[in-house]
Design an enzyme around this catalytic site. Structure first.
Site, PDB file in Angstrom:
ATOM      1  N   ASN A  13       0.880  -1.169   0.000  1.00  0.00           N
ATOM      2  CA  ASN A  13       0.000   0.000   0.000  1.00  0.00           C
ATOM      3  C   ASN A  13       0.914   1.214   0.000  1.00  0.00           C
ATOM      4  OD1 ASN A  13      -1.762   2.070   0.461  1.00  0.00           O
ATOM      5  ND2 ASN A  13      -2.350   1.433   2.536  1.00  0.00           N
ATOM      6  N   LYS A  15       0.184   4.280  -0.283  1.00  0.00           N
ATOM      7  CA  LYS A  15      -0.379   5.498   0.330  1.00  0.00           C
ATOM      8  C   LYS A  15      -0.117   6.706  -0.598  1.00  0.00           C
ATOM      9  CE  LYS A  15       0.095   3.145   4.683  1.00  0.00           C
ATOM     10  NZ  LYS A  15       0.240   3.209   6.117  1.00  0.00           N
ATOM     11  N   GLU A 100      -6.453   4.806   7.823  1.00  0.00           N
ATOM     12  CA  GLU A 100      -6.190   6.228   7.552  1.00  0.00           C
ATOM     13  C   GLU A 100      -7.407   6.895   6.921  1.00  0.00           C
ATOM     14  OE1 GLU A 100      -2.568   5.534   5.425  1.00  0.00           O
ATOM     15  OE2 GLU A 100      -1.608   4.975   7.306  1.00  0.00           O
ATOM     16  N   GLU A 170      -5.215  -4.874  10.505  1.00  0.00           N
ATOM     17  CA  GLU A 170      -4.201  -3.833  10.707  1.00  0.00           C
ATOM     18  C   GLU A 170      -4.488  -3.079  11.999  1.00  0.00           C
ATOM     19  OE1 GLU A 170      -2.144  -2.668   6.791  1.00  0.00           O
ATOM     20  OE2 GLU A 170      -3.867  -1.364   7.020  1.00  0.00           O
ATOM     21  N   GLY A 176       2.784   2.318  10.640  1.00  0.00           N
ATOM     22  CA  GLY A 176       3.768   3.385  10.473  1.00  0.00           C
ATOM     23  C   GLY A 176       4.475   3.771  11.756  1.00  0.00           C
ATOM     24  N   SER A 216       3.558  -2.156  10.230  1.00  0.00           N
ATOM     25  CA  SER A 216       5.000  -2.262  10.442  1.00  0.00           C
ATOM     26  C   SER A 216       5.564  -3.645  10.131  1.00  0.00           C
ATOM     27  CB  SER A 216       5.366  -1.829  11.866  1.00  0.00           C
ATOM     28  OG  SER A 216       4.990  -0.473  12.067  1.00  0.00           O
ATOM     29  N   GLY A 237       3.035  -1.176   4.149  1.00  0.00           N
ATOM     30  CA  GLY A 237       3.136   0.242   3.824  1.00  0.00           C
ATOM     31  C   GLY A 237       4.576   0.614   3.497  1.00  0.00           C
ATOM     32  N   GLY A 238       5.277   1.171   4.481  1.00  0.00           N
ATOM     33  CA  GLY A 238       6.631   1.701   4.289  1.00  0.00           C
ATOM     34  C   GLY A 238       7.575   0.762   3.546  1.00  0.00           C
TER      35      GLY A 238
HETATM   36  P1  13P Z   1       3.253   0.329   7.554  1.00  0.00           P
HETATM   37  O1  13P Z   1       3.742  -0.986   6.972  1.00  0.00           O
HETATM   38  O2  13P Z   1       4.012   1.503   7.036  1.00  0.00           O
HETATM   39  O3  13P Z   1       3.129   0.264   9.029  1.00  0.00           O
HETATM   40  O4  13P Z   1       1.768   0.535   6.980  1.00  0.00           O
HETATM   41  C1  13P Z   1       0.874  -0.512   7.063  1.00  0.00           C
HETATM   42  C2  13P Z   1      -0.334  -0.154   6.332  1.00  0.00           C
HETATM   43  O5  13P Z   1      -1.047   0.756   6.695  1.00  0.00           O
HETATM   44  C3  13P Z   1      -0.651  -0.929   5.126  1.00  0.00           C
HETATM   45  O6  13P Z   1      -1.925  -0.651   4.680  1.00  0.00           O
END
Ligand code: 13P
Length: 255
Positions: A13, A15, A100, A170, A176, A216, A237-238
């Site tokens: 993702n 974002k 989010e 999640e 994050g 994470s 995410g990251g």
């Molecule tokens: P992170 O992996 O950056 O924590 O984000 C997870 C996320 O929100 C995936 O949708």
């Protein structure tokens, strides 16, 4: 049936990151690194990057998704994009109900449900996000929150349609933040979501149902999380913004 009968799905993702040119470059870098994956590999990208992503991913095992869609087919909804538009563009997946969206954009369980309905009507595959906040976690009501979000989102969804949905657990406090749920907790809460699906449908449907963990997940902790019986992949995410790290997670899901 057990985990061995469910194909893992590793989804990125992105974002609000990457321009179209950066999208093409990152996917080009990822392609050779994930080509032997024994799991489904999906990248969900900003609307503006979808065409660049689909172009770059052409001929590879990377599938492309959007990060949201509206519940109406069309109309006076400035700034929104419908599931019908995504389908017409050739997009395969869509994330719905990300925390989010719930946190910053007023998304509720009911609008999440409506968006799921719209995506299914258009034949899109849905990555439905559920998860508790830190406060809810501390209050000990995580299971109730996950069950409520799951039940409302899936209202009116048939067992056949369920095959086009995966759920990502999640925990909001893990997104994050570098704080990850323990592998035991991810397994436990993914199991609670699966049990809820069994309650709503059948044991068979629940056994075949993919439940990811997100929050994470990274190149270091993925193998342990993914080793758990109820963790059928990840929503990343990251770490999905770095070709090498993402490919390590894909490899960990391919064992
Ligand atoms: P992170 O992996 O950056 O924590 O984000 C997870 C996320 O929100 C995936 O949708």
């Amino acid at each position: 049936m057990n985990k061995a009968t469910r194909k893992a799905v590793i989804a990125g993702n992105w974002k609000m990151n990457n321009t179209p040119a950066e999208t093409a470059a990152l996917i080009d870098a990822m392609k050779p690194l994930v080509k032997d994956a024994d799991c489904d590999v999906v990248l969900c990208v900003p609307y503006i990057d979808l065409f660049a992503a689909m172009d770059a991913a052409k001929g590879s095992n990377i599938k492309i998704g959007a990060e949201n869609c509206h519940w109406a087919e069309k109309g006076a909804f400035t700034g929104e994009v419908s599931a019908k538009m995504l389908n017409a563009c050739g997009v395969e997946y869509v994330i719905i109900g990300h925390s989010e969206r719930r946190q910053y954009f007023g998304e509720t369980d009911v609008t999440v449900h409506d968006r799921v309905r719209a995506a299914l009507n258009e034949g899109l595959k849905v990555i439905l996000c559920v998860g508790e906040t830190e406060t809810e976690n501390e209050q000990g009501i995580t299971a109730e929150v996950l069950r409520k979000q799951t039940k409302i989102a899936l209202q009116g969804v048939s067992e056949e349609e369920l095959k086009s949905i995966i759920i990502a657990y999640e925990p909001v406090w893990a997104i994050g933040t570098g704080k990850t749920a323990t592998a035991e907790d991810a397994d436990k809460y993914n199991g609670i979501i699966r049990a809820c699906v069994a309650e709503l449908y059948t044991a068979e449907a629940a056994e075949a149902f993919t439940v990811q963990y997100g929050g994470s997940m990274n190149a270091k902790n993925a193998a342990e999380l993914l080793s758990k019986v109820n963790v059928d992949g990840g929503l990343i995410g990251g770490a999905s913004l770095k070709a090498e790290d993402f490919s390590i997670i894909v490899k960990a899901a391919s064992i």
